[in-house]
Design a protein around this motif. Structure first.
Motif, PDB file in Angstrom:
ATOM      1  N   TRP A   1     -10.542  20.888   1.634  1.00 39.97           N
ATOM      2  CA  TRP A   1     -11.356  22.116   1.551  1.00 39.97           C
ATOM      3  C   TRP A   1     -11.228  22.659   0.138  1.00 39.97           C
ATOM      4  O   TRP A   1     -10.116  22.973  -0.314  1.00 39.97           O
ATOM      5  CB  TRP A   1     -10.821  23.132   2.564  1.00 39.97           C
ATOM      6  N   VAL A   2     -12.335  22.775  -0.566  1.00 40.69           N
ATOM      7  CA  VAL A   2     -12.307  23.313  -1.931  1.00 40.69           C
ATOM      8  C   VAL A   2     -12.944  24.697  -1.943  1.00 40.69           C
ATOM      9  O   VAL A   2     -14.071  24.872  -1.491  1.00 40.69           O
ATOM     10  CB  VAL A   2     -13.068  22.387  -2.919  1.00 40.69           C
ATOM     11  N   SER A   3     -12.190  25.667  -2.439  1.00 46.30           N
ATOM     12  CA  SER A   3     -12.723  27.028  -2.545  1.00 46.30           C
ATOM     13  C   SER A   3     -12.643  27.547  -3.972  1.00 46.30           C
ATOM     14  O   SER A   3     -12.996  28.690  -4.231  1.00 46.30           O
ATOM     15  CB  SER A   3     -11.960  27.968  -1.611  1.00 46.30           C
ATOM     16  N   ILE A   4     -12.164  26.696  -4.883  1.00 45.64           N
ATOM     17  CA  ILE A   4     -12.049  27.129  -6.278  1.00 45.64           C
ATOM     18  C   ILE A   4     -13.421  26.912  -6.920  1.00 45.64           C
ATOM     19  O   ILE A   4     -13.646  25.990  -7.715  1.00 45.64           O
ATOM     20  CB  ILE A   4     -10.912  26.347  -6.978  1.00 45.64           C
TER      21      ILE A   4
ATOM     22  N   ARG B   1      -6.628  15.583  -1.073  1.00 50.40           N
ATOM     23  CA  ARG B   1      -7.286  15.657  -2.402  1.00 50.40           C
ATOM     24  C   ARG B   1      -7.345  14.306  -3.093  1.00 50.40           C
ATOM     25  O   ARG B   1      -7.980  14.177  -4.127  1.00 50.40           O
ATOM     26  CB  ARG B   1      -6.536  16.614  -3.324  1.00 50.40           C
TER      27      ARG B   1
ATOM     28  N   ARG C   1       6.029  27.266   4.578  1.00 48.54           N
ATOM     29  CA  ARG C   1       5.480  27.793   5.822  1.00 48.54           C
ATOM     30  C   ARG C   1       6.295  29.007   6.253  1.00 48.54           C
ATOM     31  O   ARG C   1       7.458  29.139   5.888  1.00 48.54           O
ATOM     32  CB  ARG C   1       5.619  26.746   6.934  1.00 48.54           C
TER      33      ARG C   1
ATOM     34  N   LEU D   1       1.525  21.403  -0.942  1.00 49.12           N
ATOM     35  CA  LEU D   1       2.019  22.601  -1.645  1.00 49.12           C
ATOM     36  C   LEU D   1       3.480  22.895  -1.300  1.00 49.12           C
ATOM     37  O   LEU D   1       4.180  23.544  -2.070  1.00 49.12           O
ATOM     38  CB  LEU D   1       1.136  23.821  -1.337  1.00 49.12           C
TER      39      LEU D   1
ATOM     40  N   SER E   1      -8.688  19.272  -5.941  1.00 51.14           N
ATOM     41  CA  SER E   1      -9.907  18.818  -5.266  1.00 51.14           C
ATOM     42  C   SER E   1     -10.038  17.317  -5.418  1.00 51.14           C
ATOM     43  O   SER E   1      -9.528  16.727  -6.376  1.00 51.14           O
ATOM     44  CB  SER E   1     -11.158  19.514  -5.823  1.00 51.14           C
TER      45      SER E   1
ATOM     46  N   ARG F   1      -2.677  16.569  10.485  1.00 46.40           N
ATOM     47  CA  ARG F   1      -3.855  17.051   9.765  1.00 46.40           C
ATOM     48  C   ARG F   1      -3.409  17.649   8.429  1.00 46.40           C
ATOM     49  O   ARG F   1      -2.558  18.520   8.417  1.00 46.40           O
ATOM     50  CB  ARG F   1      -4.606  18.122  10.574  1.00 46.40           C
TER      51      ARG F   1
END
Ligand SMILES: Cc1cc2nc3c(=O)[nH]c(=O)nc-3n(C[C@H](O)[C@H](O)[C@H](O)COP(=O)(O)O)c2cc1C
Length: 200
Positions: A143-146, A11, A191, A183, A86, A7
């Motif tokens: 998941w976009v939070s920006i 983007r 991690r 990332l 994104s 998972r």
């Protein structure tokens, strides 16, 4: 375990459509099994389909992403400027997921009296299940939070008052798959080496 290992936050999407039956199977996770405080089921979804709504969301992301970049210096700023954060330009399916904080069906407040934020936690749990179901179908989710949720996106999407944005999800067929978070690959973050767990 394989499902968890593979998972990823995606983007980069192919633009071909997602079959409605496949999407529907994934969306069924919201009614099948998610735990929710007091069985309040506070998730509310907006499918962002129209060109106008997508443009508003994309412009919101771009503005906030530029603002976020301004908050970094040096090497972090350099890496940030290279990140694709994104898939809003390409993803064939886009979902804005809200928490209804004023839900009439609030489980009569059970469990949320001292911790009203548990309603939002319930929405996050449901999103995670959706994410895994999508991955099992071969779909990618990002998941976009920006975004500037309270002032802009909720208004642009014309949602009822009392709905709080929890996630903006891009969904579609991923260009590639990987078992390593992007990332980590670009050297932004690692991690935990071990699970941060203590005993009292
Ligand atoms: C609440 C939340 C918000 C996130 N917002 C963004 C975002 O705006 N843009 C982005 O590229 N990734 C976003 N991510 C994805 C994380 O960066 C990603 O989950 C993390 O780097 C680990 O990678 P993985 O999901 O591939 O394991 C978000 C993830 C979560 C859980």
């Amino acid at each position: 375990m394989d499902l968890l290992r593979w998972r990823r936050d995606v983007r980069r999407f192919r633009t071909d459509p997602v079959d409605e039956a496949v999407l529907s199977r994934c969306l069924d996770t919201f009614s099948l099994a998610p735990p929710s405080v007091g069985l309040s089921e506070p998730w509310r979804l907006i499918r962002v389909d129209s060109a106008t709504a997508r443009k508003a969301a994309l412009e919101n992301f771009r503005a906030e992403n530029t603002r976020a970049l301004d908050g970094y210096d040096g090497e972090k700023a350099r890496i940030y400027s290279t990140l694709k954060l994104s898939g809003m330009q390409e993803a064939p399916v886009q979902l804005a997921v809200f928490c209804d904080e004023e839900t009439a069906k609030g489980g009569a407040g059970l469990g949320a009296a001292t911790m009203p934020e548990t309603r939002r936690y319930s929405v996050v749990g449901a999103i995670t299940q959706f994410w895994l179901a999508a991955r099992a179908e071969g779909l990618g989710v990002g998941w976009v939070s920006i975004l500037d949720p309270p002032d802009r996106l909720t208004r642009d999407l014309d949602v009822p008052t009392g709905w709080q944005l929890v996630a903006y999800l891009c969904v579609g067929w991923p260009e590639t798959t990987s078992d390593t978070p992007e990332l980590i690959k670009v050297g932004w973050e690692d991690r935990h080496a071990t699970l941060p767990i203590q005993t009292r």
